[in-house]
Design a protein around this motif. Sequence first.
Motif, short mmCIF file in Angstrom:
data_model
loop_
_atom_site.label_atom_id
_atom_site.label_comp_id
_atom_site.label_asym_id
_atom_site.label_seq_id
_atom_site.Cartn_x
_atom_site.Cartn_y
_atom_site.Cartn_z
N HIS A 1 0.87 -1.27 -0.18
CA HIS A 1 -0.30 0.19 0.03
C HIS A 1 0.80 1.11 -0.51
CE1 HIS A 1 0.51 0.30 4.25
NE2 HIS A 1 0.68 -0.92 4.74
N SER A 2 0.31 2.56 -0.16
CA SER A 2 0.90 3.53 -0.45
C SER A 2 1.42 4.62 0.85
CB SER A 2 0.38 4.57 -1.70
OG SER A 2 -0.95 4.89 -1.37
N LYS A 3 1.49 3.47 2.08
CA LYS A 3 2.16 4.22 3.25
C LYS A 3 3.03 5.41 3.33
CE LYS A 3 3.05 3.65 7.22
NZ LYS A 3 1.98 3.99 8.47
N GLY A 4 2.40 7.07 3.04
CA GLY A 4 3.02 8.31 3.19
C GLY A 4 2.10 8.91 2.24
N SER A 5 1.72 8.28 1.49
CA SER A 5 0.64 9.45 0.94
C SER A 5 -0.58 9.77 1.38
CB SER A 5 0.07 8.54 -0.30
OG SER A 5 -0.82 7.46 -0.25
N TYR A 6 -0.44 9.79 2.37
CA TYR A 6 -2.01 10.37 3.41
C TYR A 6 -1.45 11.24 4.54
CZ TYR A 6 -6.22 10.91 6.34
OH TYR A 6 -6.86 11.10 6.88
N HIS A 7 -0.41 10.46 5.39
CA HIS A 7 0.30 11.85 6.24
C HIS A 7 1.90 11.43 5.75
CE1 HIS A 7 -2.41 11.72 9.21
NE2 HIS A 7 -2.17 10.65 9.28
N SER A 8 2.38 12.85 5.11
CA SER A 8 3.08 13.15 4.20
C SER A 8 4.70 12.65 5.35
CB SER A 8 3.92 13.80 3.15
OG SER A 8 5.07 14.07 2.84
N GLN A 9 5.21 12.30 5.13
CA GLN A 9 6.58 11.77 6.86
C GLN A 9 7.54 11.16 6.80
OE1 GLN A 9 3.97 10.49 10.36
NE2 GLN A 9 2.93 12.46 10.49
N LYS A 10 8.68 11.94 6.97
CA LYS A 10 9.97 11.11 6.69
C LYS A 10 9.82 10.11 7.07
CE LYS A 10 15.04 11.00 6.84
NZ LYS A 10 16.17 11.83 8.32
N GLU A 11 9.66 9.65 8.55
CA GLU A 11 10.07 7.88 8.43
C GLU A 11 9.13 7.02 7.67
OE1 GLU A 11 9.28 10.88 10.00
OE2 GLU A 11 10.81 11.01 12.17
N ASN A 12 7.25 7.95 7.55
CA ASN A 12 6.88 6.82 6.68
C ASN A 12 7.09 6.44 5.18
OD1 ASN A 12 4.66 6.59 8.58
ND2 ASN A 12 3.34 8.35 7.91
N HIS A 13 8.15 7.77 4.79
CA HIS A 13 8.62 7.25 3.68
C HIS A 13 10.02 6.45 3.94
CE1 HIS A 13 5.89 10.06 1.72
NE2 HIS A 13 6.34 11.26 2.46
N ILE A 14 10.56 6.28 4.59
CA ILE A 14 11.98 5.33 4.97
C ILE A 14 10.64 4.19 5.13
CG2 ILE A 14 13.52 5.11 6.66
CD1 ILE A 14 14.17 7.86 6.54
N TRP A 15 9.63 4.00 5.88
CA TRP A 15 9.31 2.50 6.57
C TRP A 15 8.68 1.65 4.85
CZ3 TRP A 15 5.48 1.60 10.25
CH2 TRP A 15 5.17 0.25 11.06
N ARG A 16 8.33 2.40 4.15
CA ARG A 16 6.89 2.23 3.51
C ARG A 16 8.10 1.49 2.43
NH1 ARG A 16 6.40 6.74 1.10
NH2 ARG A 16 7.84 6.29 -1.01
N ARG A 17 9.54 1.81 2.27
CA ARG A 17 10.24 1.85 1.45
C ARG A 17 11.26 0.26 1.69
NH1 ARG A 17 12.83 6.84 1.50
NH2 ARG A 17 11.46 8.50 -0.77
N GLN A 18 11.31 0.54 2.88
CA GLN A 18 11.79 -0.96 3.76
C GLN A 18 10.96 -1.85 4.07
OE1 GLN A 18 12.43 0.03 7.61
NE2 GLN A 18 14.79 1.75 7.79
N MET A 19 9.68 -1.86 3.72
CA MET A 19 8.40 -2.58 3.78
C MET A 19 8.33 -3.56 2.56
SD MET A 19 5.57 -1.64 6.33
CE MET A 19 4.84 -0.29 6.24
N THR A 20 7.86 -2.51 1.80
CA THR A 20 8.12 -2.46 -0.23
C THR A 20 9.55 -3.68 -0.92
OG1 THR A 20 7.13 -0.42 -0.49
CG2 THR A 20 7.78 -1.56 -2.18
N ASP A 21 10.53 -3.21 0.00
CA ASP A 21 12.10 -4.13 -0.34
C ASP A 21 11.55 -5.15 0.12
OD1 ASP A 21 13.04 -2.46 -2.14
OD2 ASP A 21 14.46 -1.47 -0.29
N ALA A 22 11.13 -5.60 1.72
CA ALA A 22 11.32 -6.84 2.24
C ALA A 22 9.86 -7.54 1.18
CB ALA A 22 11.29 -6.33 3.89
#
Length: 794
Positions: free
Chosen positions: A175-196
């Motif tokens: 899912h597009s985590k960070g598209s609702y709440h655009s925060q640095k932590e959310n973008h980093i976490w999204r990339r990590q979860m997508t990569d994983a």
Amino acid sequence: MRRVGLVALLFVLASLSRMHWNETAHFEFLTGLLDVAPGGGASAKYAPAENADLVIFYNLYIPHDEAGIKNAIEVIEDQMGQIAGVLQRIEGEGGAGKMKEEKQGVVFYNLIGNENAFLSDRMGELCHRLHPRLECTQLQFYEEAGEAVTLQDVHDFCKSDLVADANRTRVVYLHSKGSYHSQKENHIWRRQMTDASLHPDCLNPPDDTCDVCGAQFYIKYAIMFPGNMWTAKCSYVNKLIPPNDGEYARRKTDSVKQFLMLRLWGVLQATLDKDNVEHYGLDRYQWEHWIAHPSIQPCEVHTTDVGPLILLGKDQKGRKFGPEYYDFGMAPRRIAHNLGGLREPRLRLERQPELQFREYYYLPGNLLKWFSIYGAEGIPAPDSWVWRDFPAGERWKELVAQHGENAVDEMVKSSNPPFHSAFASTQQGTVFGEESLPRDDPPVVVFYHVSIPPGNAETALAVVKSQFEVIFMGRYDNATMSFDQSQKTLLYYTIAGGGTEETNAVANLCKEKGFECRQLGAYDTNEVEGETLQRLHEFCKARPSFDVVYLSNVLPGYKIVEKALNAPVVRAITSTVLSKMCRPTAGRCNVCGTEFYPLPFLHLTGNMFSASCDYANKLQPPSTFETSMNDIARDALVAQIEEVYTTRLRRFTPQILGSYQHSVEHWIGSHPDLTPCDVAPMSAGNFNAPIADQMSQYSLGMAPRRGSAPPGFFTDDGEPKLRKKREAALREYYYLAGNVFRWHRLYGKPPDASSWAWQWYPDGHAWEAAARISGANAVNVLAKRFLGEDGNDR
């Protein structure tokens, strides 16, 4: 546009087939034309996945504001880039010197929010530009939706005929985590979860017993992959209940309600952290819990837990964290840390095995969820890791082996819980419609509940005797300052507890005083607190023109028997509700008692009263009311966690919520048409004084007219301060938020516009209009109006 054209073509061909072809020929022609396996709409919907090497379902949210749109597009480009990179990596895995093998990937996505900011054609172009064989297909657009719509597509795909071998097919959910709440932590976490989720060890785990893989697997608070991105076997997904038909949400919430009710009564506990919707999996957080079937064999690729450092892209030593540091393993791992929680409660649990056995965040909560959602299929296997890794696992394993999905219920029974129904399984006594009662000179009709607590028969009978003396004196008349014995008394009574000796003692008192007494029933337990009220209600249905008096020899709400069997107080209350001044009067009050208090719930001191049958007939039958109040209590407990209601004045208790046996205390004040009056003096009286002296100080008055709650119930001046603060009072359950909720649940309406309730409670006039228009949702309407809250987002 291509999808619309395809649907139109299908419609035309289906129409032609009905005219010219037989059913079999029609079916084979269409499936051949579409190049999909037979299986109906689901197979056609997901047809692009037929030859795909990578199948991904993507939940995409795009807001409407300009900055939000720009951020969401950046999120899309980032995640599609990650997916394209995985396809390229898969194609290059053949090794040096070998011809590159072309691979295909498909992303099915649901678009939520803004339909026009990123059209499907633009999405398709992006995906093809990133990788020529990456197909991105929009399934549906929703103005408002959560993750359930896309999880449902995952479920439908795995059930479809496109999946020839569900045990060998793995599907990715992102899912597009960070598209609702655009925060640095959310973008980093999204990339990590997508990569994983797209990591080789998740797409093709080294240990094939793994059926769900993600960045980190947690058993802390709930069994889940934090952030809710993962890759799963279709054979495992097929075990899960469909997410989007409402049944999963209902069963999941029911499991939380069941726990909260057991915690309310002290049977279970949740001590590891403060209550919140995330931990219980309520509202949108329930979808993080959906993936947790009791048969789950999870694996993970991160070696560290979600925390402040990893949300900044660093490992626990502060080094940059990325795929090169991943380490596949079957989960759960890091058990001691994974169990988590606040330090002091965790240490206390470690020292006390009995508390571990009752801790919601360990096995009790997970078993409640699984049994509620899956029934008998929710029982973990005997060799499941849950028995090994959760505290008190062996004890629960034995209990489940004996009782299956009823194991939690059996644990509750063996705990001797303090709750019980206030009603007997079978009813005894009189059929009121067959009696002959005078209409011109009706008797004083008294329903009297005699309770004999175990080991306290002598004290209980002494209280009964003191009440009989008051009844024998007659009805006190303030006009003459004397007792009037001219009106006959008809006494219906129930004996709850005790034995033959106590039953005979009450019968002898009736003979001694010359009363007309009619025994309604005699029970061997004092736990049937509601039986007499049930019979009072039946009487009123048969005699709607009468008034009735309800008495008891026991004061409710006390655990200490000496306080419950306080003869002077019981005698004083008895005298007031029997007095002529406390008689319900048409156009004025319909219920009268010694003292009426609106808080913490609408009640009369001692739960003794005089009422018109016209009013009593509006109430639910007491036994039905108990069931309704239990349902309301469960919903109120959940709503408190969801912050729909607050309890700043005092925490919830079984008595305050009217749960089980405490429902009898709420019954008489439960209807929105309640118009109460009371007779006690405004200052505290001397209950040890002679009855005549006490009664001379009493006078009838419309209620409420004294303190908001019994003296000492609230500390200091907290309640007067709270009611002056709109932001604090608006959602307070003990004010109109809770009352409007109960009135609508019980009787489907609020009080009339002229009711005392709109005058007495904070912001009553605003509540009256909102309750009339919006019903039980009035609290969210007013919160949005006065506090600027988005009431629908709770």
